[in-house]
Scaffold this motif. Structure first.
Motif, mmCIF file in Angstrom:
data_model
loop_
_atom_site.group_PDB
_atom_site.id
_atom_site.type_symbol
_atom_site.label_atom_id
_atom_site.label_comp_id
_atom_site.label_asym_id
_atom_site.label_seq_id
_atom_site.Cartn_x
_atom_site.Cartn_y
_atom_site.Cartn_z
ATOM 1 N N VAL A 55 0.663 -1.236 0.079
ATOM 2 C CA VAL A 55 -0.430 -0.172 -0.149
ATOM 3 C C VAL A 55 1.256 0.978 0.017
ATOM 4 O O VAL A 55 0.498 2.558 -0.638
ATOM 5 C CB VAL A 55 -0.887 -0.276 1.070
ATOM 6 N N ASP A 56 1.827 1.414 1.071
ATOM 7 C CA ASP A 56 2.908 2.285 0.425
ATOM 8 C C ASP A 56 2.848 2.503 -0.439
ATOM 9 O O ASP A 56 3.652 3.762 -1.375
ATOM 10 C CB ASP A 56 4.229 1.956 1.495
ATOM 11 N N THR A 57 3.697 1.393 -1.439
ATOM 12 C CA THR A 57 4.654 1.272 -2.570
ATOM 13 C C THR A 57 3.081 2.516 -3.717
ATOM 14 O O THR A 57 3.573 3.263 -4.458
ATOM 15 C CB THR A 57 5.017 0.089 -2.808
ATOM 16 N N LEU A 58 2.219 1.525 -3.239
ATOM 17 C CA LEU A 58 0.899 1.883 -4.541
ATOM 18 C C LEU A 58 0.887 3.564 -3.972
ATOM 19 O O LEU A 58 0.682 4.528 -5.342
ATOM 20 C CB LEU A 58 -0.560 1.572 -4.589
ATOM 21 N N GLU A 59 0.233 3.350 -2.782
ATOM 22 C CA GLU A 59 0.056 5.196 -2.413
ATOM 23 C C GLU A 59 1.373 6.105 -2.965
ATOM 24 O O GLU A 59 1.507 7.576 -3.360
ATOM 25 C CB GLU A 59 0.320 5.166 -1.067
ATOM 26 N N ALA A 60 2.923 5.829 -2.866
ATOM 27 C CA ALA A 60 4.088 6.839 -3.615
ATOM 28 C C ALA A 60 3.647 6.878 -4.736
ATOM 29 O O ALA A 60 4.326 7.788 -5.745
ATOM 30 C CB ALA A 60 4.971 6.555 -2.955
ATOM 31 N N GLY A 111 1.315 7.031 -6.457
ATOM 32 C CA GLY A 111 -0.452 7.864 -6.623
ATOM 33 C C GLY A 111 -1.812 6.760 -6.916
ATOM 34 O O GLY A 111 -2.208 8.118 -7.552
ATOM 35 N N LEU A 112 -1.536 5.979 -6.655
ATOM 36 C CA LEU A 112 -2.225 4.800 -7.809
ATOM 37 C C LEU A 112 -3.365 4.408 -6.205
ATOM 38 O O LEU A 112 -4.643 4.308 -6.453
ATOM 39 C CB LEU A 112 -2.194 4.040 -7.627
ATOM 40 N N VAL A 113 -3.069 4.309 -5.148
ATOM 41 C CA VAL A 113 -4.088 4.650 -3.310
ATOM 42 C C VAL A 113 -4.111 5.571 -2.589
ATOM 43 O O VAL A 113 -2.455 6.682 -2.997
ATOM 44 C CB VAL A 113 -3.800 3.575 -2.908
ATOM 45 N N GLU A 114 -4.498 6.192 -1.890
ATOM 46 C CA GLU A 114 -4.422 6.915 -0.532
ATOM 47 C C GLU A 114 -4.676 5.658 0.755
ATOM 48 O O GLU A 114 -6.020 5.425 0.491
ATOM 49 C CB GLU A 114 -5.256 8.467 -0.611
ATOM 50 N N SER A 115 -4.128 6.566 1.319
ATOM 51 C CA SER A 115 -4.694 5.510 2.912
ATOM 52 C C SER A 115 -5.085 6.656 4.569
ATOM 53 O O SER A 115 -4.369 7.741 3.570
ATOM 54 C CB SER A 115 -3.866 4.388 3.317
ATOM 55 N N GLY A 116 -5.369 6.282 4.819
ATOM 56 C CA GLY A 116 -5.330 7.226 6.082
ATOM 57 C C GLY A 116 -6.139 6.680 6.836
ATOM 58 O O GLY A 116 -7.168 5.491 6.599
ATOM 59 N N PRO A 117 -6.454 6.809 8.247
ATOM 60 C CA PRO A 117 -7.469 6.798 8.771
ATOM 61 C C PRO A 117 -8.730 6.492 9.435
ATOM 62 O O PRO A 117 -9.285 7.214 7.995
ATOM 63 C CB PRO A 117 -7.189 7.924 10.211
ATOM 64 N N SER A 118 -9.760 5.707 9.203
ATOM 65 C CA SER A 118 -11.109 5.328 8.982
ATOM 66 C C SER A 118 -11.898 6.580 9.659
ATOM 67 O O SER A 118 -11.351 6.888 10.746
ATOM 68 C CB SER A 118 -11.534 3.856 9.304
ATOM 69 N N GLU A 119 -13.169 7.260 8.648
ATOM 70 C CA GLU A 119 -13.693 7.764 9.193
ATOM 71 C C GLU A 119 -14.477 7.393 10.819
ATOM 72 O O GLU A 119 -14.332 7.933 11.530
ATOM 73 C CB GLU A 119 -14.601 8.333 8.643
ATOM 74 N N GLY A 120 -14.784 5.771 10.963
ATOM 75 C CA GLY A 120 -15.533 5.518 11.717
ATOM 76 C C GLY A 120 -14.950 5.098 12.939
ATOM 77 O O GLY A 120 -14.628 5.063 14.536
ATOM 78 N N ASP A 121 -13.589 4.737 12.873
ATOM 79 C CA ASP A 121 -12.462 4.102 13.995
ATOM 80 C C ASP A 121 -11.332 5.137 13.422
ATOM 81 O O ASP A 121 -9.991 4.210 12.052
ATOM 82 C CB ASP A 121 -12.456 3.095 14.079
ATOM 83 N N ARG A 122 -10.748 6.135 14.077
ATOM 84 C CA ARG A 122 -9.167 6.069 13.451
ATOM 85 C C ARG A 122 -8.337 5.202 14.141
ATOM 86 O O ARG A 122 -7.126 5.843 13.327
ATOM 87 C CB ARG A 122 -8.800 7.644 14.173
#
Length: 156
Positions: A84-89, A91-102
């Motif tokens: 996921v980190d590689t894909l994020e670098a 620009g193919l995915v974005e990740s972060g805390p969930s809205e329902g559970d940080r």
């Protein structure tokens, strides 16, 4: 010229010297499909790689928890985190805390990731069409149906 078995052994095993079972043929078909894909794929898809491309395809439009993605792809959470980190670098995915559970890391495809998935699925279809043309549509479709049936209930 026909070589005797002892003469073939010096040159390494030949195709008839390998065990004849489903593992061999399933692996061979996978390699064949990968070869067809590489012949058809543009450079930017080759650069992403098959493993990362397959991972992109597993992420639903609304995204999902990284833990669930690890389970879905049958690899460790740590390995998925790195992918996921590689894909994020890239620009193919974005990740972060969930809205329902940080505490939960949520991953979703970007518009660029969606385009890669669309291109990859079209490429897979073209590669499958090449194989279908080689063996005939009926035989190919029976093979795919059989593989679906045999793999349908497999859980990791």
């Amino acid at each position: 010229m026909v070589l005797r078995k002892d003469e073939r052994a010096r040159d390494g095993p030949g195709p008839d010297d390998y065990p004849d079972h489903l593992f061999r043929w399933a692996d061979a078909v996978g390699r064949r499909l990968n070869h067809e894909m590489r012949e058809l794929a543009p450079a930017h898809l080759v650069a992403i790689g098959g493993r990362r491309s397959r991972l992109l395809q597993m992420i639903p439009v609304d995204g999902m928890r990284v833990t669930d993605l690890a389970h879905r792809s049958a690899v460790t959470k740590q390995a998925i985190g790195q992918l996921v980190d590689t894909l994020e670098a890239q620009g193919l995915v974005e990740s972060g805390p969930s809205e329902g559970d940080r505490r939960v890391r949520w991953v979703r495809r970007t518009a660029a990731g969606d385009r890669v998935v669309e291109e990859t699925l079209a490429l897979i279809e073209a590669a499958q069409d090449r194989l279908r043309a080689q063996v005939g549509a009926r035989r190919y479709d029976v093979m795919v149906d059989t593989m679906r049936e045999l793999g349908r209930d497999v859980t990791w």
